[in-house]
Enzyme design. Structure first.
Site, PDB file in Angstrom:
ATOM      1  N   ASP A   1      -2.652  -5.182  -6.885  1.00 51.77           N
ATOM      2  CA  ASP A   1      -1.807  -6.342  -6.576  1.00 51.77           C
ATOM      3  C   ASP A   1      -2.398  -7.646  -7.113  1.00 51.77           C
ATOM      4  O   ASP A   1      -1.701  -8.660  -7.194  1.00 51.77           O
ATOM      5  CB  ASP A   1      -1.517  -6.445  -5.073  1.00 51.77           C
ATOM      6  CG  ASP A   1      -2.753  -6.341  -4.203  1.00 51.77           C
ATOM      7  OD1 ASP A   1      -3.719  -5.666  -4.609  1.00 51.77           O
ATOM      8  OD2 ASP A   1      -2.754  -6.924  -3.108  1.00 51.77           O
TER       9      ASP A   1
ATOM     10  N   HIS B   1       0.866  -1.198   0.000  1.00 49.45           N
ATOM     11  CA  HIS B   1       0.000   0.000   0.000  1.00 49.45           C
ATOM     12  C   HIS B   1       0.896   1.240   0.000  1.00 49.45           C
ATOM     13  O   HIS B   1       0.838   2.072   0.909  1.00 49.45           O
ATOM     14  CB  HIS B   1      -0.939   0.030   1.226  1.00 49.45           C
ATOM     15  CG  HIS B   1      -2.147  -0.844   1.078  1.00 49.45           C
ATOM     16  ND1 HIS B   1      -2.871  -1.314   2.148  1.00 49.45           N
ATOM     17  CD2 HIS B   1      -2.772  -1.329  -0.022  1.00 49.45           C
ATOM     18  CE1 HIS B   1      -3.877  -2.061   1.724  1.00 49.45           C
ATOM     19  NE2 HIS B   1      -3.846  -2.084   0.411  1.00 49.45           N
TER      20      HIS B   1
ATOM     21  N   HIS C   1     -11.141  -9.285  -7.157  1.00 46.02           N
ATOM     22  CA  HIS C   1     -10.885  -7.994  -6.507  1.00 46.02           C
ATOM     23  C   HIS C   1     -10.103  -7.130  -7.489  1.00 46.02           C
ATOM     24  O   HIS C   1      -9.235  -7.633  -8.203  1.00 46.02           O
ATOM     25  CB  HIS C   1     -10.077  -8.300  -5.235  1.00 46.02           C
ATOM     26  CG  HIS C   1      -9.618  -7.136  -4.432  1.00 46.02           C
ATOM     27  ND1 HIS C   1     -10.282  -5.937  -4.349  1.00 46.02           N
ATOM     28  CD2 HIS C   1      -8.519  -7.012  -3.627  1.00 46.02           C
ATOM     29  CE1 HIS C   1      -9.617  -5.130  -3.530  1.00 46.02           C
ATOM     30  NE2 HIS C   1      -8.544  -5.750  -3.087  1.00 46.02           N
TER      31      HIS C   1
ATOM     32  N   GLU D   1      -8.047  -4.487  -6.833  1.00 43.90           N
ATOM     33  CA  GLU D   1      -6.831  -3.783  -6.415  1.00 43.90           C
ATOM     34  C   GLU D   1      -5.633  -4.272  -7.246  1.00 43.90           C
ATOM     35  O   GLU D   1      -5.558  -5.437  -7.640  1.00 43.90           O
ATOM     36  CB  GLU D   1      -6.578  -3.994  -4.912  1.00 43.90           C
ATOM     37  CG  GLU D   1      -5.585  -2.984  -4.365  1.00 43.90           C
ATOM     38  CD  GLU D   1      -5.630  -2.848  -2.835  1.00 43.90           C
ATOM     39  OE1 GLU D   1      -6.296  -3.664  -2.172  1.00 43.90           O
ATOM     40  OE2 GLU D   1      -4.987  -1.903  -2.321  1.00 43.90           O
TER      41      GLU D   1
ATOM     42  N   HIS E   1     -11.785  -6.274   1.466  1.00 48.49           N
ATOM     43  CA  HIS E   1     -11.801  -4.963   2.100  1.00 48.49           C
ATOM     44  C   HIS E   1     -12.116  -3.830   1.143  1.00 48.49           C
ATOM     45  O   HIS E   1     -12.013  -2.647   1.523  1.00 48.49           O
ATOM     46  CB  HIS E   1     -10.440  -4.713   2.781  1.00 48.49           C
ATOM     47  CG  HIS E   1      -9.307  -4.566   1.781  1.00 48.49           C
ATOM     48  ND1 HIS E   1      -8.504  -3.455   1.758  1.00 48.49           N
ATOM     49  CD2 HIS E   1      -8.887  -5.342   0.755  1.00 48.49           C
ATOM     50  CE1 HIS E   1      -7.607  -3.550   0.790  1.00 48.49           C
ATOM     51  NE2 HIS E   1      -7.830  -4.700   0.180  1.00 48.49           N
TER      52      HIS E   1
ATOM     53  N   HIS F   1      -2.794 -13.724  -0.796  1.00 49.59           N
ATOM     54  CA  HIS F   1      -1.445 -13.433  -0.297  1.00 49.59           C
ATOM     55  C   HIS F   1      -1.037 -14.523   0.681  1.00 49.59           C
ATOM     56  O   HIS F   1      -1.833 -14.929   1.533  1.00 49.59           O
ATOM     57  CB  HIS F   1      -1.409 -12.110   0.486  1.00 49.59           C
ATOM     58  CG  HIS F   1      -1.734 -10.898  -0.324  1.00 49.59           C
ATOM     59  ND1 HIS F   1      -0.902 -10.393  -1.303  1.00 49.59           N
ATOM     60  CD2 HIS F   1      -2.806 -10.070  -0.290  1.00 49.59           C
ATOM     61  CE1 HIS F   1      -1.451  -9.313  -1.829  1.00 49.59           C
ATOM     62  NE2 HIS F   1      -2.611  -9.106  -1.246  1.00 49.59           N
TER      63      HIS F   1
ATOM     64  N   TYR G   1      -1.790  -8.591   9.615  1.00 46.63           N
ATOM     65  CA  TYR G   1      -2.620  -8.334   8.433  1.00 46.63           C
ATOM     66  C   TYR G   1      -4.049  -7.983   8.867  1.00 46.63           C
ATOM     67  O   TYR G   1      -4.644  -7.008   8.391  1.00 46.63           O
ATOM     68  CB  TYR G   1      -2.595  -9.594   7.575  1.00 46.63           C
ATOM     69  CG  TYR G   1      -3.255  -9.508   6.227  1.00 46.63           C
ATOM     70  CD1 TYR G   1      -2.517  -9.152   5.103  1.00 46.63           C
ATOM     71  CD2 TYR G   1      -4.593  -9.845   6.056  1.00 46.63           C
ATOM     72  CE1 TYR G   1      -3.103  -9.113   3.851  1.00 46.63           C
ATOM     73  CE2 TYR G   1      -5.179  -9.805   4.810  1.00 46.63           C
ATOM     74  CZ  TYR G   1      -4.428  -9.441   3.709  1.00 46.63           C
ATOM     75  OH  TYR G   1      -5.032  -9.413   2.478  1.00 46.63           O
TER      76      TYR G   1
ATOM     77  N   ASP H   1      -8.257 -11.503  -0.547  1.00 50.06           N
ATOM     78  CA  ASP H   1      -7.476 -10.933   0.561  1.00 50.06           C
ATOM     79  C   ASP H   1      -7.824 -11.567   1.924  1.00 50.06           C
ATOM     80  O   ASP H   1      -6.958 -11.654   2.803  1.00 50.06           O
ATOM     81  CB  ASP H   1      -7.692  -9.420   0.648  1.00 50.06           C
ATOM     82  CG  ASP H   1      -6.895  -8.668  -0.407  1.00 50.06           C
ATOM     83  OD1 ASP H   1      -5.856  -9.171  -0.855  1.00 50.06           O
ATOM     84  OD2 ASP H   1      -7.319  -7.560  -0.769  1.00 50.06           O
TER      85      ASP H   1
HETATM   86 FE1  FEO Z   1      -6.872  -5.599  -1.557  1.00 46.43          FE
HETATM   87 FE2  FEO Z   1      -4.325  -7.793  -1.888  1.00 46.43          FE
HETATM   88  O1  FEO Z   1      -5.423  -6.407  -2.372  1.00 46.43           O
END
Ligand code: FEO
Length: 395
Positions: free
Chosen positions: A83, A23, A79, A81, A146, A226, A193, A165
């Site tokens: 990543d 982030h 998702h 995002e 999230h 992750h 996390y 996530d």
């Molecule tokens: Fe919300 Fe691993 O991205």
């Protein structure tokens, strides 16, 4: 790079051992991370998520060589995002007509980031996608876990939950599975996390866990986006989430401060001594914010029942390191935690009032007006600070 999970399901992600922050620079990743993407090869071949943008070409080249891009029938974007979606533009450039299954909110986030009009197939909770051999994918929206666009995908027959996530952690591993790694290190990264990313959404976590439980589907493996894949007792991480989402605390008091000429540091140490003398069973930890990693300290706050926060007075207020840290706590919306304040001053002494006000605004229950000491703490003042520690322990 293709690694076997179970039956016809594979990991096709990227392990990033060098990642130092996530982030941007907000979250320290002492143990690196992974961007987990998955491939399910039944009668239909499905790619679930991709990897972060810097690894996009490596990812697409690997897929092309090992799987063949034209064999991919469906892409699932759990998702938006970067990543997890960062390799989508490079991938979709090569297979532009392949449908992308995602939530309505993911259409917005993906279009908003990449400005492409791929063949989006919007799904919602309970929708299924038949992939042949008697198996199908079931989609479960995970809004605000999230991002508004988040969802999980469940593979029937093999009972794998691709949770994105949720249930993940920033933890690089070559061996992939939860039973193959250092358990203490893994536990540290899991709670860090949750504390730093999911704390504000704990009420939603509780609701979503109940919803998933009420579906009554077996879960043999949880494959997040992750870190490790949970194959050994996968529900252990669900149990931990259940505990963490209930305004979690341990028998811990954390003292967080910054100091200019070590007066506030001396108070911190005396307060710690007083707490320990009053309650030898409580875990007491001290962190000088100028020398500590903020996301690690947030994890300690997450575990604490009380946070004792200290700053000397500077410019009629508090040090910016402490102000910034309280801002971070405020955004995480902790509940059911107490706070106390302390600090040294030379001539005006506003720090404890500012600390109490801001900790109250951040959602902490402030026990009193705090402990303020002028100039360098004398033996008498240190004795009073120890008594203040006793009061905190007993509060
Ligand atoms: Fe919300 Fe691993 O991205």
């Amino acid at each position: 790079m293709k690694r076997h999970l179970k039956a016809n399901a594979y990991w096709v992600g990227k392990v990033d051992w060098e990642l130092e922050t996530f982030h941007g620079n907000e979250y320290s990743t002492h143990r690196g991370s992974t961007y987990n993407a998955y491939l399910v090869q039944e009668e239909k071949t499905v790619l679930i998520d991709t990897v972060w943008t810097p690894f996009a070409h490596e990812f697409v080249d690997n897929l092309s060589r090992e799987v063949g891009l034209d064999s991919i029938d469906y892409v699932v974007a759990n998702h938006g995002e970067a990543d997890h979606s960062g390799a989508l533009p490079a991938l979709m450039e090569r297979i532009p007509d392949t449908p992308v299954y995602c939530t309505a909110n993911a259409v917005k986030s993906l279009k908003g980031q990449y400005h492409k009009d791929w063949d989006f197939q919007v799904v919602k909770t309970g929708d299924t996608l038949d992939i042949g051999n008697g198996k199908s994918l079931v989609f479960v929206e995970m809004a605000m876990l999230h991002w508004p666009d988040s969802m999980a995908t469940y593979l029937t027959g093999d009972h794998i939950l691709f949770s994105n996530d949720a249930f993940g952690q920033h933890f690089a591993t070559e061996s992939l599975f939860n039973d193959t790694v250092d358990q203490c290190a893994l536990a540290e990264e899991c709670i860090k996390y949750y504390a730093n990313i999911l704390t504000p959404f704990s009420a939603l976590v509780r609701r979503k866990l109940s919803e998933v439980e009420s579906l009554g589907v077996p879960i043999d493996m949880i494959a997040p986006s992750h870190g490790v894949i949970w194959r050994d007792n996968p529900l252990q991480i669900v149990s931990r989430y259940a505990a963490w989402s209930q305004d979690y605390q341990e028998n811990q008091i954390t003292i967080v401060y910054d100091t200019m000429w070590n007066g506030t540091k001396a108070l911190a140490e005396s307060i710690a001594e007083g707490i320990r003398q009053a309650d030898p069973g409580v875990v007491v930890k001290l962190y000088n914010l100028a020398k500590s990693d903020e996301t690690d300290v947030v994890t300690e706050v997450f575990k604490s029942k009380t946070v004792v926060i200290g700053s000397p007075t500077l410019g009629g207020s508090i040090l910016h390191s402490v102000a910034g840290f309280i801002h971070l706590l405020s955004a995480l919306r902790f509940k059911n935690k107490k706070a106390a304040a302390f600090g040294c001053y030379g001539w005006s002494g506003e720090s404890t009032a500012v600390l109490c006000e801001r900790m109250g605004q951040a959602g902490f229950s402030v026990i009193d007006d705090g402990f303020l000491a002028q100039w360098s703490p004398s033996a008498e003042v240190r004795k009073k600070a120890r008594a203040y520690g006793k009061k905190i322990a007993e509060s």
